[in-house]
Design an enzyme around this catalytic site. Structure first.
Site, PDB file in Angstrom:
ATOM      1  CD  GLU A 105     -26.968  26.044 -25.015  1.00  8.80           C
ATOM      2  OE1 GLU A 105     -27.167  24.845 -25.257  1.00  8.80           O
ATOM      3  OE2 GLU A 105     -25.865  26.607 -25.232  1.00  8.80           O
TER       4      GLU A 105
ATOM      5  CD  GLU B 110     -18.906  18.290 -20.381  1.00  5.60           C
ATOM      6  OE1 GLU B 110     -20.103  18.484 -20.681  1.00  5.60           O
ATOM      7  OE2 GLU B 110     -18.137  19.210 -20.032  1.00  5.60           O
TER       8      GLU B 110
ATOM      9  CE  LYS C  43     -12.202  27.981 -21.559  1.00  4.22           C
ATOM     10  NZ  LYS C  43     -11.422  26.720 -21.693  1.00  4.22           N
TER      11      LYS C  43
ATOM     12  N   GLY D  99     -14.156  23.907 -18.684  1.00  2.86           N
ATOM     13  CA  GLY D  99     -15.379  24.452 -18.097  1.00  2.86           C
ATOM     14  C   GLY D  99     -15.768  23.827 -16.781  1.00  2.86           C
ATOM     15  NE  ARG D 100     -14.967  17.518 -17.809  1.00  2.35           N
ATOM     16  CZ  ARG D 100     -14.642  17.742 -19.068  1.00  2.35           C
ATOM     17  NH1 ARG D 100     -15.196  18.762 -19.713  1.00  2.35           N
ATOM     18  NH2 ARG D 100     -13.763  16.982 -19.697  1.00  2.35           N
TER      19      ARG D 100
ATOM     20  CG  HIS E   8     -39.316   9.395   2.843  1.00  2.00           C
ATOM     21  ND1 HIS E   8     -40.163   8.727   3.700  1.00  2.00           N
ATOM     22  CD2 HIS E   8     -38.372   9.974   3.627  1.00  2.00           C
ATOM     23  CE1 HIS E   8     -39.759   8.912   4.952  1.00  2.00           C
ATOM     24  NE2 HIS E   8     -38.672   9.667   4.934  1.00  2.00           N
TER      25      HIS E   8
ATOM     26  CE  LYS F  70     -22.146  23.075 -26.825  1.00  2.74           C
ATOM     27  NZ  LYS F  70     -20.888  23.734 -26.349  1.00  2.74           N
TER      28      LYS F  70
END
Length: 549
Positions: free
Chosen positions: A211, A354, A205, A268-269, A385, A513
């Site tokens: 990253e 979040e 954005k 964002g999410r 399993h 951050k």
């Protein structure tokens, strides 16, 4: 924030104590119509709450709690574009991204649809060119590989959807997702790609996410090295951006036509419905992408219109509140029985934790109750399993969501029936367990001698009473996946309202951050470590001695 001394909360505590001795076996025995009362079907999506440890009175009291929290008012504020994300002074309008009807939304005075529709048109035109082989790289060849570079919601959402809908993917395109700042993620991928036929979608954005931008600049250097003197012409043929920062994308080397806009009212999410979903449109086509939006819009409408007692997001949320705040569960498992839904648990981890992983309410005061549980999960057939032993006999209360599609998206003879048998069996076994009498009867039928039976019996008993919700899609297609994801989105919102939380900020993400920004110069030898704790100082020194910075 919730008032644990309020009548609605106290009534739930009292009722919890009244029914605490009841097992799920008892609840089913007392009500032959329990499944009918505690399940809802909407456009083919079936959600069964009957294996949750609550009765009709508990559900009525939970609805009272939601009404006390003014859920209807907060829901209306969400859909009207109010700035309910008050700490960032932003509206929360991701429902506008899947609004497919004509006219204004959320209102004529605050209509965001013209710009939303313009971006959809841009996405359609671009995706059709790429999918049709008309968008060509610097060598004149069509695109074969698409690499989405993002992190968080700009990676988890589109990656999860593309994987989930891989049965609908364009056969001539290979989709890749890069998020990790660890160079192993990008380096191995670049080694496998042809720069002449690779398209990068950089999703950020602000176009400043550390990253994402480090990976984007590395990919840019790789492409420019391959293009040689033709690099300036090649760059806009192989890179597009999803961002609100047109100026920063221009500084990267992209014309405005290569930028797909975002807005500050898209978290964002919650952004996969926006141009962040460009990789989805490239994979399944814009028609498929709009079917995804249509499924989500169906849940939006249902959430706005259905009475609380038959409202799927409300019911899912209140069941979670019951498990967390009244039964004491601190964790919740997501168990998809569909290989294509492999990334759904990690997507829901971000969406839920979040959003509601907080201990401070909207009023700035500490919460008086626990909020979001720890969300985790895995493909169910693999989990059987691995960690299901703990679910069955470990003694922890772990509410679970079992998710499957009735039809296989990649059918092979003889596979779907055993898959669904395991899917149904596990939730039933967790709910009802096995009593000592049942275990004894089985051992007797197997001819186990009495002296051995006494030793074996404790290991053969299963307490059961583990609550779960069962969600079944008729098929894993764009429409029903859109329904499923919007269902969880609104569940998170409802729980935030009940807990008195702003579900749409994430200040906790920022602290690490900020500290990383300070530590980076120290690791590179151009900054000091004054004021850092002893452990961090020593670790920096060790890394500088042994690392390759």
């Amino acid at each position: 924030m919730p008032n644990i001394n309020a009548p609605a909360w106290k009534a739930l505590l009292a009722h919890r104590d009244q029914i605490s001795g009841l097992h799920l076996r008892d609840l089913f025995a007392a009500d032959p119509d329990r499944f009918k009362r505690f399940s809802v079907e909407l456009d083919g999506l079936l959600v069964d709450f009957s294996k949750q440890r609550l009765d009709e009175k508990a559900l009525r009291l939970l609805i009272d709690l939601a009404e006390t929290a003014r859920l209807a008012e907060w829901r209306d504020r969400l859909f009207s574009g109010d700035k309910i994300n008050f700490s960032e002074k932003r509206a929360v309008l991701h429902p506008a991204l899947r609004h497919l009807k004509l006219g204004a939304f959320p209102s004529a005075e605050q209509d965001v649809m013209p710009e939303v529709r313009a971006v959809r048109v841009q996405m359609r035109q671009f995706s059709e060119k790429v999918r049709g082989g008309l968008w060509r790289g610097f060598s004149g060849e069509g695109i074969r590989d698409v690499v989405n570079i993002g992190i968080g919601g700009s990676d988890l959402g589109p990656k999860m959807v593309v994987r989930s809908l891989s049965a609908y993917q364009h056969p001539g395109l290979r989709m890749h997702f890069v998020s990790n700042i660890d160079s192993a993620h990008l380096a191995k991928l670049l080694d496998s790609l042809d720069p002449r036929r690779t398209l990068f979608v950089v999703a950020s954005k602000t176009f400043t996410t550390q990253e994402t931008m480090l990976n984007a600049y590395t990919a840019r250097e790789w492409l420019c090295a391959a293009a040689g003197e033709d690099w300036a012409r090649a760059l806009p043929l192989h890179f597009v951006a999803v961002s609100s920062a047109v100026d920063k994308a221009a500084a990267f080397g992209l014309p405005e036509a290569n930028v797909f806009r975002m807005w500050d009212w898209v978290g964002g999410r919650y952004s996969l419905w926006s141009a962040v979903g460009l990789s989805i449109a490239l994979a399944i086509g814009m028609n498929g992408f709009e079917r995804l939006l249509s499924g989500a819009q169906t849940i939006d409408n249902h959430f706005r219109e259905a009475p609380f007692e038959r409202n799927l997001p409300v019911l899912m949320a209140l069941v979670g509140v019951w498990n967390t705040n009244f039964l004491g569960a601190s964790t919740s498992a997501v168990l998809p029985y569909n290989e294509s839904l492999r990334f759904l648990p990690s997507f829901l981890q971000q969406l839920e934790m979040e959003s509601n992983g907080k201990t401070v309410g909207r009023d700035g005061q500490p919460l008086s109750c626990q909020a979001n549980p720890i969300v985790w999960g895995e493909i169910g057939s693999n989990g059987q399993h691995a960690f299901f032993q703990l679910l069955h006999q470990g003694g922890w209360l772990v509410p679970s969501d079992f998710i499957a599609s009735a039809q296989s998206d990649f059918p092979l003879p003889g596979h779907q029936a055993p898959l669904m048998a395991n899917f149904l069996a596990q939730s039933a076994a967790l709910a009802f367990g096995k009593t000592e009498a049942e275990a004894r009867s089985e051992l007797e039928a197997a001819g186990i001698p009495a002296d051995q039976m006494a030793a074996l019996l404790p290991h053969k008993v299963f307490a059961g009473n583990q609550p779960s919700t069962t969600i079944i899609l008729p098929r894993l297609d764009p429409f029903h996946l859109g329904m499923l994801l919007a269902l969880y989105e609104h569940k998170v919102f409802v729980q935030g309202v009940v807990w008195g939380i702003n579900s749409f900020d994430q200040w906790g993400v920022e602290l690490g951050k900020q500290l990383a920004g300070r530590l980076l110069p120290a690791l590179q030898g151009v900054g000091d470590t004054v004021g850092l704790d002893q452990s961090t100082r020593e670790l920096i020194a060790w890394c500088r001695e042994h690392g390759d910075f």
